[in-house]
Design an enzyme around this catalytic site. Sequence first.
Site, PDB file in Angstrom:
ATOM      1  N   SER A 132       0.864  -1.193   0.000  1.00 49.32           N
ATOM      2  CA  SER A 132       0.000   0.000   0.000  1.00 49.32           C
ATOM      3  C   SER A 132       0.888   1.226   0.000  1.00 49.32           C
ATOM      4  O   SER A 132       2.012   1.200   0.515  1.00 49.32           O
ATOM      5  CB  SER A 132      -0.875   0.017   1.255  1.00 49.32           C
ATOM      6  OG  SER A 132      -1.417   1.310   1.467  1.00 49.32           O
ATOM      7  N   TYR A 146      -2.002  -0.640  10.143  1.00 48.28           N
ATOM      8  CA  TYR A 146      -2.043  -0.981   8.716  1.00 48.28           C
ATOM      9  C   TYR A 146      -0.742  -0.548   8.026  1.00 48.28           C
ATOM     10  O   TYR A 146      -0.143  -1.316   7.266  1.00 48.28           O
ATOM     11  CB  TYR A 146      -3.254  -0.306   8.076  1.00 48.28           C
ATOM     12  CG  TYR A 146      -3.472  -0.636   6.624  1.00 48.28           C
ATOM     13  CD1 TYR A 146      -3.927  -1.892   6.237  1.00 48.28           C
ATOM     14  CD2 TYR A 146      -3.236   0.310   5.629  1.00 48.28           C
ATOM     15  CE1 TYR A 146      -4.135  -2.194   4.896  1.00 48.28           C
ATOM     16  CE2 TYR A 146      -3.445   0.020   4.294  1.00 48.28           C
ATOM     17  CZ  TYR A 146      -3.896  -1.240   3.931  1.00 48.28           C
ATOM     18  OH  TYR A 146      -4.095  -1.529   2.599  1.00 48.28           O
TER      19      TYR A 146
HETATM   20  P1  NDP Z   1     -11.245  -6.523  -0.017  1.00 46.37           P
HETATM   21  O1  NDP Z   1     -11.646  -6.434   1.419  1.00 46.37           O
HETATM   22  O2  NDP Z   1     -12.170  -6.031  -1.057  1.00 46.37           O
HETATM   23  O3  NDP Z   1     -10.848  -8.035  -0.375  1.00 46.37           O
HETATM   24  C1  NDP Z   1      -9.918  -8.700   0.448  1.00 46.37           C
HETATM   25  C2  NDP Z   1      -9.608 -10.066  -0.116  1.00 46.37           C
HETATM   26  O4  NDP Z   1      -8.670 -10.679   0.782  1.00 46.37           O
HETATM   27  C3  NDP Z   1     -10.833 -10.949  -0.161  1.00 46.37           C
HETATM   28  O5  NDP Z   1     -10.754 -11.812  -1.263  1.00 46.37           O
HETATM   29  C4  NDP Z   1     -10.729 -11.717   1.149  1.00 46.37           C
HETATM   30  O6  NDP Z   1     -11.328 -12.993   1.102  1.00 46.37           O
HETATM   31  C5  NDP Z   1      -9.227 -11.878   1.283  1.00 46.37           C
HETATM   32  N1  NDP Z   1      -8.897 -12.078   2.685  1.00 46.37           N
HETATM   33  C6  NDP Z   1      -9.047 -11.221   3.716  1.00 46.37           C
HETATM   34  N2  NDP Z   1      -8.711 -11.814   4.870  1.00 46.37           N
HETATM   35  C7  NDP Z   1      -8.355 -13.081   4.555  1.00 46.37           C
HETATM   36  C8  NDP Z   1      -7.920 -14.191   5.312  1.00 46.37           C
HETATM   37  N3  NDP Z   1      -7.822 -14.153   6.642  1.00 46.37           N
HETATM   38  N4  NDP Z   1      -7.607 -15.329   4.661  1.00 46.37           N
HETATM   39  C9  NDP Z   1      -7.733 -15.400   3.311  1.00 46.37           C
HETATM   40  N5  NDP Z   1      -8.157 -14.397   2.535  1.00 46.37           N
HETATM   41  C10 NDP Z   1      -8.468 -13.249   3.167  1.00 46.37           C
HETATM   42  O7  NDP Z   1      -9.857  -5.749  -0.097  1.00 46.37           O
HETATM   43  P2  NDP Z   1      -9.072  -5.128  -1.336  1.00 46.37           P
HETATM   44  O8  NDP Z   1      -9.311  -5.896  -2.555  1.00 46.37           O
HETATM   45  O9  NDP Z   1      -9.298  -3.678  -1.319  1.00 46.37           O
HETATM   46  O10 NDP Z   1      -7.570  -5.340  -0.827  1.00 46.37           O
HETATM   47  C11 NDP Z   1      -6.689  -6.305  -1.379  1.00 46.37           C
HETATM   48  C12 NDP Z   1      -5.274  -5.954  -0.972  1.00 46.37           C
HETATM   49  O11 NDP Z   1      -4.970  -4.637  -1.439  1.00 46.37           O
HETATM   50  C13 NDP Z   1      -5.057  -5.916   0.538  1.00 46.37           C
HETATM   51  O12 NDP Z   1      -3.787  -6.437   0.855  1.00 46.37           O
HETATM   52  C14 NDP Z   1      -5.136  -4.443   0.864  1.00 46.37           C
HETATM   53  O13 NDP Z   1      -4.444  -4.120   2.044  1.00 46.37           O
HETATM   54  C15 NDP Z   1      -4.499  -3.845  -0.365  1.00 46.37           C
HETATM   55  N6  NDP Z   1      -4.822  -2.452  -0.614  1.00 46.37           N
HETATM   56  C16 NDP Z   1      -6.120  -2.045  -0.820  1.00 46.37           C
HETATM   57  C17 NDP Z   1      -6.393  -0.717  -1.019  1.00 46.37           C
HETATM   58  C18 NDP Z   1      -7.774  -0.180  -1.242  1.00 46.37           C
HETATM   59  O14 NDP Z   1      -7.956   1.062  -1.206  1.00 46.37           O
HETATM   60  N7  NDP Z   1      -8.772  -1.010  -1.489  1.00 46.37           N
HETATM   61  C19 NDP Z   1      -5.309   0.299  -1.015  1.00 46.37           C
HETATM   62  C20 NDP Z   1      -3.998  -0.239  -0.817  1.00 46.37           C
HETATM   63  C21 NDP Z   1      -3.780  -1.554  -0.622  1.00 46.37           C
HETATM   64  P3  NDP Z   1     -12.601 -13.408   2.023  1.00 46.37           P
HETATM   65  O15 NDP Z   1     -13.632 -12.338   1.882  1.00 46.37           O
HETATM   66  O16 NDP Z   1     -12.995 -14.716   1.463  1.00 46.37           O
HETATM   67  O17 NDP Z   1     -12.086 -13.529   3.416  1.00 46.37           O
END
Ligand code: NDP
Length: 237
Positions: A132, A146
Amino acid sequence: MSDFKGKAVMILGGSRGIGAAIVRHFAAAGANVTFTYASSADEAQKIASETGAKAVRADSALRSEVASAVADAGALDMMIINAGVAITGDLLKLEADAVDRLIDINVRAPYHAGVEAARKMHDNGRIIIIGSVNGDRVPWPGATAYALSKSAMQGLGRGLARDLGHRGITVNVVQPGPVDTDMNPVTGPFAEVMHGAMAIKRHAHVDEVAALVMFLCGPDAAMITGTTQTIDGGVGI
Ligand code: NDP
């Protein structure tokens, strides 16, 4: 788009948001895709049936589950470490257990997934870690835990890049700014504050992040390693 026909790709956290977009991009490019999920079984099933990808339930908060899922995927060409959670709020009021869980999912799991992937990865493979912009800059309050977790991804990326370079494996950290997902919806209460810190005042679309990941995994990026690639619309510049 590069041709990824027959390439073995694993995406940690592919059921929603950025991870789901990466699943769709690789599947459309002909790759054999496996992705993990924890809670979103319905979303995972839907993406699996639409793309032909394989969905595996593995909670990144549990080292044994994430390590087994990666080991079971066999020899990979590409590993995308995306699963993550965000908790924000008053530093003095955040629950310690929630912060520890965030560190388990955002730091411990990426480390173990990266190492497990490296054991069997083909030469000239690719590892992408989704960090991020908060790994570099923290222009809004309440993001200490975070930010800590995302700065850690920079060290992980550089260390893995150094350790795996002799096999032609590249490792890079993609650092998004605000992206419109469940984690950070464009309709959320902080959108305006975030846009205020940006040169391009909008959330990114998940496909914009996925496109950068695809480039870094492609043949033209073979000499890009140990880098952080920020895609944030100019947060805090
Ligand atoms: P979402 O919350 O939309 O999606 C998160 C994804 O990660 C889901 O598929 C979820 O699966 C999975 N996930 C979360 N916890 C677990 C777990 N314990 N085990 C397995 N899978 C898990 O988030 P984003 O798509 O926005 O984020 C994706 C990545 O991008 C993250 O690392 C986030 O920190 C990073 N990011 C996002 C930003 C944003 O503004 N959106 C900005 C900068 C970085 P499930 O629902 O099945 O648990």
